[in-house]
Design a protein around this motif. Structure first.
Motif, PDB file in Angstrom:
ATOM      1  N   HIS A  11       0.818  -1.209   0.000  1.00 49.40           N
ATOM      2  CA  HIS A  11       0.000   0.000   0.000  1.00 49.40           C
ATOM      3  C   HIS A  11       0.853   1.261   0.000  1.00 49.40           C
ATOM      4  CE1 HIS A  11      -3.613  -2.332   1.899  1.00 49.40           C
ATOM      5  NE2 HIS A  11      -3.226  -2.810   0.733  1.00 49.40           N
ATOM      6  N   GLU A  12       1.904   1.264   0.767  1.00 53.63           N
ATOM      7  CA  GLU A  12       2.762   2.450   0.880  1.00 53.63           C
ATOM      8  C   GLU A  12       3.370   2.811  -0.465  1.00 53.63           C
ATOM      9  OE1 GLU A  12       6.565   4.055   3.495  1.00 53.63           O
ATOM     10  OE2 GLU A  12       5.515   2.219   4.075  1.00 53.63           O
ATOM     11  N   ASP A  13       3.763   1.791  -1.238  1.00 51.60           N
ATOM     12  CA  ASP A  13       4.342   2.056  -2.559  1.00 51.60           C
ATOM     13  C   ASP A  13       3.303   2.633  -3.512  1.00 51.60           C
ATOM     14  OD1 ASP A  13       6.709   1.087  -1.633  1.00 51.60           O
ATOM     15  OD2 ASP A  13       6.591  -0.855  -2.647  1.00 51.60           O
ATOM     16  N   MET A  14       2.083   2.136  -3.415  1.00 51.82           N
ATOM     17  CA  MET A  14       1.034   2.638  -4.299  1.00 51.82           C
ATOM     18  C   MET A  14       0.714   4.100  -3.995  1.00 51.82           C
ATOM     19  SD  MET A  14      -1.598  -0.561  -4.790  1.00 51.82           S
ATOM     20  CE  MET A  14      -1.780  -0.995  -3.061  1.00 51.82           C
ATOM     21  N   ILE A  15       0.610   4.437  -2.726  1.00 47.72           N
ATOM     22  CA  ILE A  15       0.329   5.827  -2.335  1.00 47.72           C
ATOM     23  C   ILE A  15       1.494   6.729  -2.708  1.00 47.72           C
ATOM     24  CG2 ILE A  15      -0.111   7.367  -0.386  1.00 47.72           C
ATOM     25  CD1 ILE A  15      -2.489   5.662  -1.066  1.00 47.72           C
ATOM     26  N   ALA A  16       2.724   6.249  -2.499  1.00 51.89           N
ATOM     27  CA  ALA A  16       3.912   7.041  -2.842  1.00 51.89           C
ATOM     28  C   ALA A  16       3.970   7.293  -4.346  1.00 51.89           C
ATOM     29  CB  ALA A  16       5.167   6.318  -2.372  1.00 51.89           C
ATOM     30  N   SER A  17       3.630   6.284  -5.136  1.00 46.05           N
ATOM     31  CA  SER A  17       3.642   6.439  -6.593  1.00 46.05           C
ATOM     32  C   SER A  17       2.618   7.470  -7.033  1.00 46.05           C
ATOM     33  CB  SER A  17       3.342   5.096  -7.263  1.00 46.05           C
ATOM     34  OG  SER A  17       4.343   4.148  -6.952  1.00 46.05           O
ATOM     35  N   LEU A  18       1.435   7.447  -6.406  1.00 47.63           N
ATOM     36  CA  LEU A  18       0.392   8.420  -6.724  1.00 47.63           C
ATOM     37  C   LEU A  18       0.856   9.832  -6.395  1.00 47.63           C
ATOM     38  CD1 LEU A  18      -3.380   7.910  -5.979  1.00 47.63           C
ATOM     39  CD2 LEU A  18      -2.314  10.108  -5.587  1.00 47.63           C
ATOM     40  N   ALA A  19       1.511  10.002  -5.234  1.00 47.15           N
ATOM     41  CA  ALA A  19       1.981  11.331  -4.811  1.00 47.15           C
ATOM     42  C   ALA A  19       3.073  11.848  -5.739  1.00 47.15           C
ATOM     43  CB  ALA A  19       2.493  11.261  -3.377  1.00 47.15           C
ATOM     44  N   LEU A  20       3.998  10.978  -6.137  1.00 42.44           N
ATOM     45  CA  LEU A  20       5.090  11.393  -7.023  1.00 42.44           C
ATOM     46  C   LEU A  20       4.580  11.763  -8.405  1.00 42.44           C
ATOM     47  CD1 LEU A  20       7.872   8.797  -6.099  1.00 42.44           C
ATOM     48  CD2 LEU A  20       7.825  11.235  -5.546  1.00 42.44           C
ATOM     49  N   TYR A  21       3.621  11.001  -8.892  1.00 42.08           N
ATOM     50  CA  TYR A  21       3.071  11.309 -10.210  1.00 42.08           C
ATOM     51  C   TYR A  21       2.324  12.639 -10.180  1.00 42.08           C
ATOM     52  CZ  TYR A  21      -0.135  11.276 -14.162  1.00 42.08           C
ATOM     53  OH  TYR A  21      -0.849  11.635 -15.271  1.00 42.08           O
ATOM     54  N   THR A  22       1.488  12.831  -9.174  1.00 38.80           N
ATOM     55  CA  THR A  22       0.678  14.044  -9.094  1.00 38.80           C
ATOM     56  C   THR A  22       1.553  15.288  -8.987  1.00 38.80           C
ATOM     57  OG1 THR A  22      -1.005  12.759  -7.925  1.00 38.80           O
ATOM     58  CG2 THR A  22      -1.238  15.138  -7.888  1.00 38.80           C
ATOM     59  N   THR A  23       2.656  15.173  -8.244  1.00 33.17           N
ATOM     60  CA  THR A  23       3.514  16.338  -8.036  1.00 33.17           C
ATOM     61  C   THR A  23       4.559  16.500  -9.125  1.00 33.17           C
ATOM     62  OG1 THR A  23       3.267  15.992  -5.643  1.00 33.17           O
ATOM     63  CG2 THR A  23       5.014  17.494  -6.369  1.00 33.17           C
ATOM     64  N   PHE A  24       5.307  15.429  -9.407  1.00 31.59           N
ATOM     65  CA  PHE A  24       6.476  15.536 -10.291  1.00 31.59           C
ATOM     66  C   PHE A  24       6.274  14.927 -11.685  1.00 31.59           C
ATOM     67  CE2 PHE A  24       8.343  15.490  -5.945  1.00 31.59           C
ATOM     68  CZ  PHE A  24       8.934  16.733  -5.971  1.00 31.59           C
ATOM     69  N   ASN A  25       5.116  14.355 -11.946  1.00 32.43           N
ATOM     70  CA  ASN A  25       4.859  13.706 -13.225  1.00 32.43           C
ATOM     71  C   ASN A  25       5.776  12.496 -13.435  1.00 32.43           C
ATOM     72  OD1 ASN A  25       3.477  13.456 -15.727  1.00 32.43           O
ATOM     73  ND2 ASN A  25       5.186  14.434 -16.788  1.00 32.43           N
ATOM     74  N   ILE A  26       6.104  11.829 -12.342  1.00 29.89           N
ATOM     75  CA  ILE A  26       6.944  10.636 -12.411  1.00 29.89           C
ATOM     76  C   ILE A  26       6.054   9.403 -12.503  1.00 29.89           C
ATOM     77  CG2 ILE A  26       8.592   9.202 -11.136  1.00 29.89           C
ATOM     78  CD1 ILE A  26       9.741  11.747  -9.930  1.00 29.89           C
ATOM     79  N   GLU A  27       6.239   8.647 -13.559  1.00 32.00           N
ATOM     80  CA  GLU A  27       5.467   7.413 -13.744  1.00 32.00           C
ATOM     81  C   GLU A  27       6.382   6.219 -13.517  1.00 32.00           C
ATOM     82  OE1 GLU A  27       2.825   6.944 -17.070  1.00 32.00           O
ATOM     83  OE2 GLU A  27       2.878   9.089 -17.496  1.00 32.00           O
ATOM     84  N   ASN A  28       5.961   5.315 -12.643  1.00 26.85           N
ATOM     85  CA  ASN A  28       6.707   4.071 -12.427  1.00 26.85           C
ATOM     86  C   ASN A  28       5.788   2.886 -12.711  1.00 26.85           C
ATOM     87  OD1 ASN A  28       5.053   3.909 -10.161  1.00 26.85           O
ATOM     88  ND2 ASN A  28       6.638   4.658  -8.768  1.00 26.85           N
ATOM     89  N   SER A  29       6.322   1.712 -12.552  1.00 23.77           N
ATOM     90  CA  SER A  29       5.562   0.505 -12.883  1.00 23.77           C
ATOM     91  C   SER A  29       4.321   0.356 -12.006  1.00 23.77           C
ATOM     92  CB  SER A  29       6.452  -0.728 -12.753  1.00 23.77           C
ATOM     93  OG  SER A  29       6.970  -0.834 -11.421  1.00 23.77           O
TER      94      SER A  29
END
Length: 314
Positions: free
Chosen positions: A148-166
């Protein structure tokens, strides 16, 4: 002979009294009827007078209502003029991303307002009910491979920095979130749009976790918003986590408050119990707003570069 005379005498006297009684009863009935008629006529006259007075009072009140409606319309036009003047004068160059955590209420009107007033929207992320089920451990279709922590972190990074990961790609592919990327810019302001019905309180499952991740990003401007008709007051919970808030973002005063917070202001605004004021009573100057935005962007750019370096080393 004497007995018959006495009996006749008694009958005669009784007849006289009966006749008198009948006469009195008839006379009383006639007088009573006249009395009732007279009283009824007096009541009719009184009612008629009251109806006339009530009609006059009703006409007066209707006239007052029309006057109040005219005043309200005039005030509405004045408010629209002032708000439009404020929005034109106090424009912001902030770049905003929107995370809609509510699954009960739509924020399309808010999106339209931001676009209409030329506030840059970088990305829009809408959380779906299926994602909430994952976070509540109701399904583990993806969580087996992504904590869960990775999923939330990925959402936060994408929303802020436009970083897309797997992980983010999997969230999109499985339709756990819906994304709309409008630009690839770094967002310096994140709006958390929450609020749900009483039967669907998802704050702890989603909002709290997302906010905790966003607060780990230094100098990011995070604002919590909801509509005035939301059954659960999420802004009260946002405020407890240190966020600036607007709990009536669907109303004119709420929109002004939101723009002020995007420009770098602070406060908790709206009509509910957590709000300190209905709307700002002082506005941030253009210079102060731009200087604050510049520092925020510089800090976020440095963090973005560190993230890129970290990803390159992996």
């Amino acid at each position: 002979m004497n007995g018959i005379s006495i009996k006749y005498f008694v009958i005669t006297i009784a007849s006289i009294f009966v006749a008198l009684g009948v006469g009195i009863l008839i006379g009383f009935s006639v007088n009573s009827e006249k009395f009732v008629q007279k009283q009824f006529q007096q009541q009719l006259i009184l009612i008629d007078k009251n109806l006339v007075e009530l009609k006059k009072e009703n006409d007066r009140l209707l006239k007052e209502i029309d006057e109040y409606k005219t005043q309200i319309n005039q005030l509405g036009k004045i408010n629209d003029t002032l708000v439009n003047a404020y929005l034109k004068t106090c424009k912001s160059n902030a770049v905003v991303s929107l995370i809609v955590t509510s699954t009960d209420y739509s924020y399309n009107d808010l999106i339209d307002f931001l676009r209409k007033n030329q506030i840059k929207l970088a990305r829009i992320v809408k959380v779906k009910k299926s994602f909430i089920d994952v976070l509540n451990n109701k399904t583990n279709a993806i969580s087996e491979y992504n904590p869960h922590e990775d999923m939330i972190a990925s959402l936060a990074l994408y929303t802020t920095f436009n970083i897309e990961n797997s992980t983010l790609v999997k969230l999109i592919e499985n339709r756990y979130i819906e994304t709309n990327r409008l630009s690839g810019e770094i967002a310096d302001t994140i709006l958390i749009a929450g609020g749900n019905t009483l039967q669907n309180d998802t704050f702890n499952a989603v909002d709290r976790k997302v906010i905790e991740k966003l607060r780990n990003i230094n100098d990011l401007n995070v604002i919590g918003v909801e509509q005035s008709y939301s059954e659960i007051n999420y802004c009260e919970k946002y405020k407890s986590m240190g966020l600036d808030t607007v709990d009536n973002v669907d109303e004119l005063t709420g929109k002004v408050s939101l723009v002020e917070l995007i420009r770098g202001g602070n406060g908790n605004y709206g009509t509910k119990k957590e709000a300190n004021f209905l709307m700002p009573n002082a506005f941030t100057s253009i210079d102060v707003s731009e200087n604050s935005l510049k520092k925020r962007r510089e800090s976020l750019l440095e963090q973005f570069k560190r993230l890129q370096s970290s990803n390159a080393m992996q």
